[in-house]
Design an enzyme around this catalytic site. Structure first.
Site, PDB file in Angstrom:
ATOM      1  N   GLU A   7       0.793  -1.224   0.000  1.00  0.00           N
ATOM      2  CA  GLU A   7       0.000   0.000   0.000  1.00  0.00           C
ATOM      3  C   GLU A   7       0.825   1.274   0.000  1.00  0.00           C
ATOM      4  O   GLU A   7       0.452   2.262  -0.622  1.00  0.00           O
ATOM      5  CB  GLU A   7      -0.956  -0.001   1.201  1.00  0.00           C
ATOM      6  CG  GLU A   7      -2.052  -1.036   1.067  1.00  0.00           C
ATOM      7  CD  GLU A   7      -3.068  -0.954   2.192  1.00  0.00           C
ATOM      8  OE1 GLU A   7      -3.347   0.149   2.658  1.00  0.00           O
ATOM      9  OE2 GLU A   7      -3.567  -2.007   2.613  1.00  0.00           O
ATOM     10  N   ASP A  80      -2.490  -4.639   3.289  1.00  0.00           N
ATOM     11  CA  ASP A  80      -2.616  -4.822   4.746  1.00  0.00           C
ATOM     12  C   ASP A  80      -3.490  -6.029   5.114  1.00  0.00           C
ATOM     13  O   ASP A  80      -4.418  -6.382   4.386  1.00  0.00           O
ATOM     14  CB  ASP A  80      -3.196  -3.554   5.388  1.00  0.00           C
ATOM     15  CG  ASP A  80      -2.181  -2.420   5.429  1.00  0.00           C
ATOM     16  OD1 ASP A  80      -0.984  -2.694   5.273  1.00  0.00           O
ATOM     17  OD2 ASP A  80      -2.585  -1.264   5.631  1.00  0.00           O
ATOM     18  N   ASP A  82      -6.140  -6.904   6.692  1.00  0.00           N
ATOM     19  CA  ASP A  82      -7.468  -6.683   7.267  1.00  0.00           C
ATOM     20  C   ASP A  82      -8.480  -6.566   6.130  1.00  0.00           C
ATOM     21  O   ASP A  82      -8.150  -6.740   4.957  1.00  0.00           O
ATOM     22  CB  ASP A  82      -7.490  -5.432   8.154  1.00  0.00           C
ATOM     23  CG  ASP A  82      -7.062  -4.164   7.411  1.00  0.00           C
ATOM     24  OD1 ASP A  82      -6.891  -4.218   6.175  1.00  0.00           O
ATOM     25  OD2 ASP A  82      -6.879  -3.127   8.066  1.00  0.00           O
ATOM     26  N   GLU A  84      -9.973  -4.000   4.874  1.00  0.00           N
ATOM     27  CA  GLU A  84      -9.673  -2.922   3.931  1.00  0.00           C
ATOM     28  C   GLU A  84      -8.535  -3.324   2.997  1.00  0.00           C
ATOM     29  O   GLU A  84      -8.559  -3.026   1.800  1.00  0.00           O
ATOM     30  CB  GLU A  84      -9.300  -1.654   4.711  1.00  0.00           C
ATOM     31  CG  GLU A  84      -9.579  -0.364   3.984  1.00  0.00           C
ATOM     32  CD  GLU A  84     -11.063  -0.065   3.849  1.00  0.00           C
ATOM     33  OE1 GLU A  84     -11.391   0.746   2.973  1.00  0.00           O
ATOM     34  OE2 GLU A  84     -11.882  -0.643   4.589  1.00  0.00           O
ATOM     35  N   TYR A 304       0.914  -4.850  13.132  1.00  0.00           N
ATOM     36  CA  TYR A 304      -0.159  -4.088  12.491  1.00  0.00           C
ATOM     37  C   TYR A 304      -1.077  -3.462  13.531  1.00  0.00           C
ATOM     38  O   TYR A 304      -1.486  -4.124  14.496  1.00  0.00           O
ATOM     39  CB  TYR A 304      -0.952  -5.003  11.550  1.00  0.00           C
ATOM     40  CG  TYR A 304      -1.873  -4.252  10.630  1.00  0.00           C
ATOM     41  CD1 TYR A 304      -1.379  -3.256   9.800  1.00  0.00           C
ATOM     42  CD2 TYR A 304      -3.229  -4.541  10.583  1.00  0.00           C
ATOM     43  CE1 TYR A 304      -2.226  -2.567   8.938  1.00  0.00           C
ATOM     44  CE2 TYR A 304      -4.077  -3.866   9.725  1.00  0.00           C
ATOM     45  CZ  TYR A 304      -3.570  -2.866   8.908  1.00  0.00           C
ATOM     46  OH  TYR A 304      -4.406  -2.189   8.066  1.00  0.00           O
ATOM     47  N   ARG A 306      -4.156  -2.031  13.270  1.00  0.00           N
ATOM     48  CA  ARG A 306      -5.625  -2.081  13.183  1.00  0.00           C
ATOM     49  C   ARG A 306      -6.059  -3.506  13.496  1.00  0.00           C
ATOM     50  O   ARG A 306      -6.074  -4.368  12.635  1.00  0.00           O
ATOM     51  CB  ARG A 306      -6.091  -1.650  11.788  1.00  0.00           C
ATOM     52  CG  ARG A 306      -5.838  -0.176  11.523  1.00  0.00           C
ATOM     53  CD  ARG A 306      -6.404   0.287  10.189  1.00  0.00           C
ATOM     54  NE  ARG A 306      -6.195   1.713  10.005  1.00  0.00           N
ATOM     55  CZ  ARG A 306      -5.117   2.260   9.446  1.00  0.00           C
ATOM     56  NH1 ARG A 306      -4.140   1.462   8.997  1.00  0.00           N
ATOM     57  NH2 ARG A 306      -4.996   3.561   9.325  1.00  0.00           N
ATOM     58  N   HIS A 351      -6.109 -11.327  14.248  1.00  0.00           N
ATOM     59  CA  HIS A 351      -4.754 -10.790  14.273  1.00  0.00           C
ATOM     60  C   HIS A 351      -4.245 -10.675  15.701  1.00  0.00           C
ATOM     61  O   HIS A 351      -5.003 -10.675  16.660  1.00  0.00           O
ATOM     62  CB  HIS A 351      -4.713  -9.416  13.602  1.00  0.00           C
ATOM     63  CG  HIS A 351      -5.252  -9.408  12.215  1.00  0.00           C
ATOM     64  ND1 HIS A 351      -4.759 -10.228  11.229  1.00  0.00           N
ATOM     65  CD2 HIS A 351      -6.261  -8.695  11.651  1.00  0.00           C
ATOM     66  CE1 HIS A 351      -5.434 -10.009  10.107  1.00  0.00           C
ATOM     67  NE2 HIS A 351      -6.350  -9.096  10.340  1.00  0.00           N
TER      68      HIS A 351
END
Length: 876
Positions: A7, A80, A82, A84, A304, A306, A351
């Site tokens: 990203e 990432d 997740d 998103e 990470y 989030r 996670h």
């Protein structure tokens, strides 16, 4: 050859070093596609078909990826880990498929929880397919947010002039804030008394404090003693009584450490301990995740950020326990590793928790400064403490009774016998005192005792506190509303829309926000209910896990929601006002000191006061308009504005001069006479501060600005912090750097100020020379197709469209603004005359009148030109 897509460019650069020459690592810079900010991007009548567009800034990035794939065998999507991130990978695939560059290419999805060589290598060895259930959960969430925003916002614009927008999670968060304000306004303080005694017991070496626990043979609770007469009677009874120690109890107690951070708990604790808002916390955590250079190699410092998970992997747990043993000794290491599970509603624990990528990188050993150093230390300490032994205490209780047992006193004490994890970390603010300790003396049951001194103290109940970012985030998470990764942007939108303001780091609802919530509760109540919103989150989680079809969720929601919108389509604004007059009665009709009817206009005594809706928001006006033009702000009293000289706040502690709060042409301000000076010293009330909340302490802070932060380490010249025409700032010599808020003027330290000054000098905002490059390219304006960019200007970031420049509202960061919001800002600025005005053509002089000519014979009409057919007027 393999093409890897991540990203961010920082991440691409780091991972490229890890993987070697057989890999090309490119950045997508986040999402490459989005729903256009126009009606019809989601079409419910077409089974919720969604129209995606690629913005201008993403076109060259997709082309670069497509070009690299021409000579590659494999596309590895490493966005990432997740929902998103999964969606970004899906969007990339869709965009690349349209370019027809994926034929015969192997497509793999990998996800790593931290940017370290080991994590990246492990992820590359375990590729998987795209998780379409996560993608569908994203699509459902994005469609829901779009449908609510683009369906409800136009209703607000039509029925509630001055309102800006409504959102699925945003509106519920606003409801929490406004409901709390209502509780505070309705709160009636009650008097109560507490009664403590310093007790002298037979055989005890010291006096100890005990509190009245029984009076007149009844248990004493907080509100039992409600007036001074009762308190004095109880005081006399305790003084006169002879007591006996009826029981002595001592038992051990433990306090266990908290789990490592999740996104939500990190935001809460960073707010309490460091004073960071949610956006600042996430921005800093992102930098720590992407990493810093260590030994010539960029390495991610935290996992990470989030995540809802509270667990750490086995290797990390073992490493943390090793650090505890080395730093504190074997006694501080629990017999077995600690394992945690989340109690938060809707938590998804796929996670790990947020932790250091290596516990051996202790705070101070890594070259970090400012926010990054402080946040890394917080994360490191919390994660290490989670694997430490519990703190141990001895808690003791002594009960005393009078001879007739109608009176009783109780003393409690606590002594820490082993610090455990508290030796490293205590939840809350750093400057809070450690948990109160009071050691009770050794006494025996049956010992005689008397009250040596009795203290009766008056108290008053307090209203519930307003939400801080930390407490609001905690409440949203407890209710299961939204997702922690979105809280920062949700709260920023509320401030950006002018629905709330921050004062002393607490949320105060603006009148505009209260009116919007009142409207939504009156006509769309279901969609701002906490249970309904949380239930929708549950359904989206079931989509993620494959238990529910995403289109089913959308169909069920849209059926009822669209019907609710249709139900009020014919609602007149008068009906809206009538309803709101009832819902907002305490705000519109505050009681008057003379007891007269608060609904009668105080100016003409004929008309009735009522809510009025204007393009700039709601206000209170007289029904006898235009004969009576009385108006006042919503929530204000009917008394005239503060007259000059009438608002004395008190004397300045140093000068002894009186500070006045005055009301001037440009709003409220402070004024203080200066000895030997013709003109008084003045200070403005910062934007967002309520003048009613400015007491003497705050007035002194404001009138004394600018504040000297310290001496610059390079030249010894002072750095000052103050509030100027363009907002809060720090200044050194002739260099000014903006601060995020007025509160930061009083908190910013020397290191932070030096960093801001250095950043400002390194980036003088592109004045002169070549044209400034945009900070972000948002895409094309939906009406004329011209580019909209985020630029850096002398007075802060702004959005640019053609010759119209619109400043970003306070609290809205350049990386947070969307194309939709930018279009709104540009429209507002253009409406105020902010765009470049075209010069009106000069009027031609009319030719002198000639005598009327003889009318010629009528000719046959010529056929119409294309321009006329299309509705264009012929020029004259």
């Amino acid at each position: 050859m393999h093409v890897v897509v991540v990203e961010s460019p920082a991440k691409a650069k780091t991972i490229n070093k890890y993987l070697g020459s057989d890999y090309i690592v490119l950045a997508s810079f986040g999402h490459v596609r989005d729903l256009p900010a126009k009606d019809g991007s989601v079409r419910p009548d077409d089974d919720f078909a969604m129209e995606w567009s690629i913005d201008a800034k993403s076109q060259p990035r997709i082309k670069a990826i497509a070009d690299a794939l021409k000579d590659a065998d494999t596309l590895i999507l490493a966005t990432d880990p997740d929902r998103e991130g999964e969606a970004i990978s899906w969007h990339l695939l869709e965009a690349l498929q349209k370019r027809r560059v994926l034929k015969d290419k192997l497509i793999q999805r990998v996800a790593f929880n931290s940017i370290t060589k080991r994590s990246v290598s492990e992820a590359m060895s375990q590729p998987r397919e795209l998780d379409m259930e996560l993608v569908e959960a994203y699509l459902a969430r994005r469609a829901l947010d779009y449908l609510v925003g683009f369906t409800l916002s136009p209703v607000l614009w039509r029925k509630l002039p001055g309102a800006r927008s409504a959102g699925r999670v945003q509106s519920v968060a606003l409801r929490l804030i406004t409901e709390r304000e209502g509780e505070i306004e309705r709160f009636v303080s009650e008097e109560y008394w507490s009664l403590d005694a310093m007790v002298k017991a037979e055989g005890a070496s010291d006096l100890f404090k005990a509190r009245l626990s029984r009076y007149l043979d009844k248990k004493v609770t907080k509100m039992t003693i409600g007036d001074e007469a009762t308190a004095r009677a109880a005081e006399s009874a305790v003084k006169a009584a002879a007591f006996t120690v009826s029981s002595v109890e001592a038992k051990p107690a433990k306090r266990h450490p908290s789990p490592p951070f999740t996104t939500s708990t990190l935001q809460q604790e960073a707010s309490r301990k460091l004073g960071f808002d949610a956006a600042r916390t996430m921005r800093t955590a992102q930098r720590l995740y992407e990493g810093v250079e260590i030994g010539g190699e960029t390495t991610g410092l935290i996992t990470y950020m989030r995540t809802d998970g509270v667990s750490m992997d086995g290797g990390a747990v073992a490493e943390a326990r090793g650090v505890v043993k080395n730093e504190y000794g074997a006694d501080f290491v629990p017999e077995k590793p600690r394992f945690y599970s989340s109690k938060a509603k809707n938590a998804q624990e796929a996670h790990e928790a947020i932790r250091p990528t290596s516990f051996s990188r202790m705070p101070g050993s890594v070259r970090l400064e400012g926010d990054q150093a402080r946040l890394y230390e917080l994360i490191w300490k919390r994660a290490v403490a989670s694997q430490m032994e519990s703190a141990r205490f001895n808690r003791s209780t002594i009960d005393l009774e009078s001879a007739d047992k109608s009176l009783a006193l109780r003393a409690t004490g606590q002594v820490q016998t082993f610090a455990g994890f508290l030796a490293l970390y205590q939840e809350g603010r750093d400057d809070e005192e450690a948990e109160g300790e009071s050691r009770l003396p050794q006494v025996n049951e049956g010992a005689a005792a008397t009250a040596d001194k009795v203290m009766a103290e008056q108290h008053f109940t307090s209203p519930p506190p307003r939400f801080t970012e930390a407490t609001l985030v905690k409440k949203l998470e407890e209710l299961g509303i939204g997702r922690p990764s979105t809280y920062a942007s949700t709260l920023s939108v509320l401030r950006d829309r002018g629905y709330v303001r921050m004062n002393d780091k607490r949320f105060f609802p603006e009148d505009k926000g209260r009116v919007v919530i009142s409207f939504l509760e009156s006509f769309f109540r279901r969609y701002v209910e906490y249970d309904f919103t949380a239930s929708l989150e549950d359904q989206l989680d079931k989509v993620s896990s494959g238990e529910l079809d995403w289109k089913t969720v959308l169909r069920d929601f849209w059926k009822d929601f669209s019907a609710s919108v249709e139900d009020i389509a014919d609602l007149r604004i008068g009906e809206v006002i009538d309803k709101m007059n009832v819902e907002l009665a305490p705000l519109i009709y505050p009681p008057r000191e003379d007891g007269s009817d608060p609904k009668i206009c105080p100016s003409c005594n004929v008309g009735e006061l009522s809510l009025r809706l204007g393009k700039h928001g709601a206000f209170v006006g007289c029904s006898n308009y235009p004969d009576c033009k009385f108006t006042r702000p919503l929530g204000a009293s009917d008394t005239p504005a503060l007259a000059a000289g009438d608002g004395a706040l008190g004397e300045h502690p140093k000068t002894g001069e009186t500070i006045y709060l005055k009301d001037g042409r440009f709003g409220p301000y402070l004024e203080m006479a200066m000895e030997g000076e013709e003109k008084p010293k003045r200070g403005s009330i910062p934007k967002g501060w309520n003048p009613a909340d400015v007491d003497l302490d705050k007035a002194v802070m404001l009138i004394d600005l600018p504040r000297e932060v310290g001496k610059h380490p390079e030249d010894g010249e002072p750095i000052e912090a103050g509030i100027g025409r363009y907002g809060p700032f720090v200044k050194h010599a002739k260099t000014y750097a903006n601060l995020a808020s007025a509160e930061e003027v009083f908190e910013v330290g020397l290191n932070r100020a030096v960093d801001l000054i250095a950043e400002k000098r390194a980036n003088p905002r592109g004045r002169g020379g070549a044209a400034a490059k945009p900070l972000r390219e948002l895409g094309k304006h939906p009406e004329d197709g011209e580019a909209i960019n985020v630029m850096s200007g002398r007075y802060g970031p702004y959005v640019k469209h053609g010759k119209t420049n619109a400043t970003l509202p306070k609290g809205l960061e350049p990386e947070q603004i969307t194309l939709e919001r930018a279009v709104e800002l540009i429209a507002e600025k253009a409406g105020k005359g902010g765009g470049a005005k075209k010069k009106a053509p000069a009027k031609k002089k009319a030719p002198a009148k000639k005598p009327a000519a003889k009318k010629p014979a009528a000719k046959k009409a010529a056929p119409k030109k294309a321009g006329a057919a299309s509705g264009k007027k012929a020029s004259t």
